[in-house]
Design an enzyme around this catalytic site. Structure first.
Site, PDB file in Angstrom:
ATOM      1  N   ASP A 173       4.077  -5.199  11.318  1.00 33.95           N
ATOM      2  CA  ASP A 173       5.057  -4.835  12.352  1.00 33.95           C
ATOM      3  C   ASP A 173       4.798  -5.601  13.645  1.00 33.95           C
ATOM      4  OD1 ASP A 173       6.108  -3.079  10.534  1.00 33.95           O
ATOM      5  OD2 ASP A 173       5.439  -1.258  11.551  1.00 33.95           O
TER       6      ASP A 173
ATOM      7  N   THR B  55      -0.970   7.637  -1.163  1.00 34.48           N
ATOM      8  CA  THR B  55      -2.234   7.558  -1.925  1.00 34.48           C
ATOM      9  C   THR B  55      -3.174   6.511  -1.337  1.00 34.48           C
ATOM     10  OG1 THR B  55      -1.374   5.845  -3.385  1.00 34.48           O
ATOM     11  CG2 THR B  55      -0.986   8.133  -4.051  1.00 34.48           C
TER      12      THR B  55
ATOM     13  N   ASP C 219      -0.014  -1.635  13.106  1.00 36.34           N
ATOM     14  CA  ASP C 219       0.442  -2.219  11.840  1.00 36.34           C
ATOM     15  C   ASP C 219       0.615  -3.725  12.040  1.00 36.34           C
ATOM     16  OD1 ASP C 219       2.308  -1.220   9.134  1.00 36.34           O
ATOM     17  OD2 ASP C 219       2.432  -3.284   9.883  1.00 36.34           O
TER      18      ASP C 219
ATOM     19  N   ARG D 280       0.853  -1.189   0.000  1.00 36.90           N
ATOM     20  CA  ARG D 280       0.000   0.000   0.000  1.00 36.90           C
ATOM     21  C   ARG D 280       0.883   1.231   0.000  1.00 36.90           C
ATOM     22  NH1 ARG D 280      -4.284   1.721   4.745  1.00 36.90           N
ATOM     23  NH2 ARG D 280      -2.429   2.055   5.971  1.00 36.90           N
TER      24      ARG D 280
HETATM   25  N1  URA Z   1      -2.749  -2.052   7.849  1.00 37.67           N
HETATM   26  C1  URA Z   1      -2.425  -2.349   9.131  1.00 37.67           C
HETATM   27  O1  URA Z   1      -1.516  -3.139   9.368  1.00 37.67           O
HETATM   28  N2  URA Z   1      -3.112  -1.762  10.127  1.00 37.67           N
HETATM   29  C2  URA Z   1      -4.117  -0.883   9.916  1.00 37.67           C
HETATM   30  O2  URA Z   1      -4.721  -0.387  10.872  1.00 37.67           O
HETATM   31  C3  URA Z   1      -4.436  -0.582   8.570  1.00 37.67           C
HETATM   32  C4  URA Z   1      -3.754  -1.172   7.561  1.00 37.67           C
END
Ligand code: URA
Length: 213
Positions: free
Chosen positions: A206, A107, A203, A103
């Site tokens: 992560d 954008t 995330d 992603r």
């Molecule tokens: N991707 C993620 O890892 N966490 C989010 O909150 C949104 C997209």
């Protein structure tokens, strides 16, 4: 598109520990794995099966087995990898294909950087693994990728979803002649200005694997 929020106390309990910012990666990975197995039970409710003749120690009977072609499980790299073992526990004979999508954080649009999938997915049921249905861009692109190759039944398994992402997915898939089901442990409140799910869990990549520079 059908959205199924799995309502089960164990799902809610495990998800709460995943959300907690003090939960470290090893525990996060274990819990995500267990949670996906619980979601997989619901996600595979429509898996295609056929009758088969067997003989028990007592008598012949008719049983049920997974139909051919085998289902295809598609984790979206990188965070979807953390869901693979939990899914394969219930579908050990499924095939696995990989889709690498990233992603753009400005954008918020998704692009494909790697794929390892059969060229022809005609007649295949696909189970897409993506922990966070946030803007819906990644999942929409993945579903289009699979249906362009002929997949005729898609189930996405996610840990969390945002209402905005579900609405966009619904919009983008409106003309698609393939049934799509999203199975999720919880529908959260919203997205924040950075496209993160609120309250979410941060995330997912992560949290599973640590921050890579
Ligand atoms: N991707 C993620 O890892 N966490 C989010 O909150 C949104 C997209």
């Amino acid at each position: 598109m059908r959205t199924l929020v799995v309502d089960h106390p164990l799902v809610a309990h495990k998800l709460t520990v995943l959300r907690d910012e003090t939960t470290e990666s090893p525990t996060f990975r274990n819990l995500a794995d267990e949670l996906v197995t619980l979601l997989a039970y619901e996600a595979t409710r429509d898996v295609r099966v056929e009758d088969c003749a067997i003989v028990t120690p007592v008598a012949p009977t008719t049983g049920t087995k997974l139909a051919a072609p085998r289902p295809l499980v598609v984790p979206i790299l990188r965070a979807g990898l953390g869901m693979l073992d939990g899914m394969m526990r219930l579908l050990p004979t499924a095939e696995v294909g990989f889709l690498g999508m990233v992603r753009n954080e400005e954008t918020l649009e998704a692009s494909t950087y790697a794929e390892r999938l059969p060229d022809d997915l005609s007649g295949r049921q696909c189970y897409v693994l993506d922990p966070m249905l946030a803007t819906g861009g990644t999942l929409a692109a993945a579903i289009r990728f699979l249906t362009n190759r002929g997949a005729d039944h898609i189930t996405a398994v996610c840990l969390l979803a945002a209402p905005e992402g579900c609405a966009r997915l619904e919009d983008e898939l409106a003309g698609l002649d393939v049934p799509v089901t999203v199975v999720v442990a919880a529908m959260d409140e919203r997205l924040n200005e950075k496209g993160y799910i609120v309250p979410g869990l941060g995330d997912a990549g992560d949290r599973l694997y640590g921050v890579v520079g």
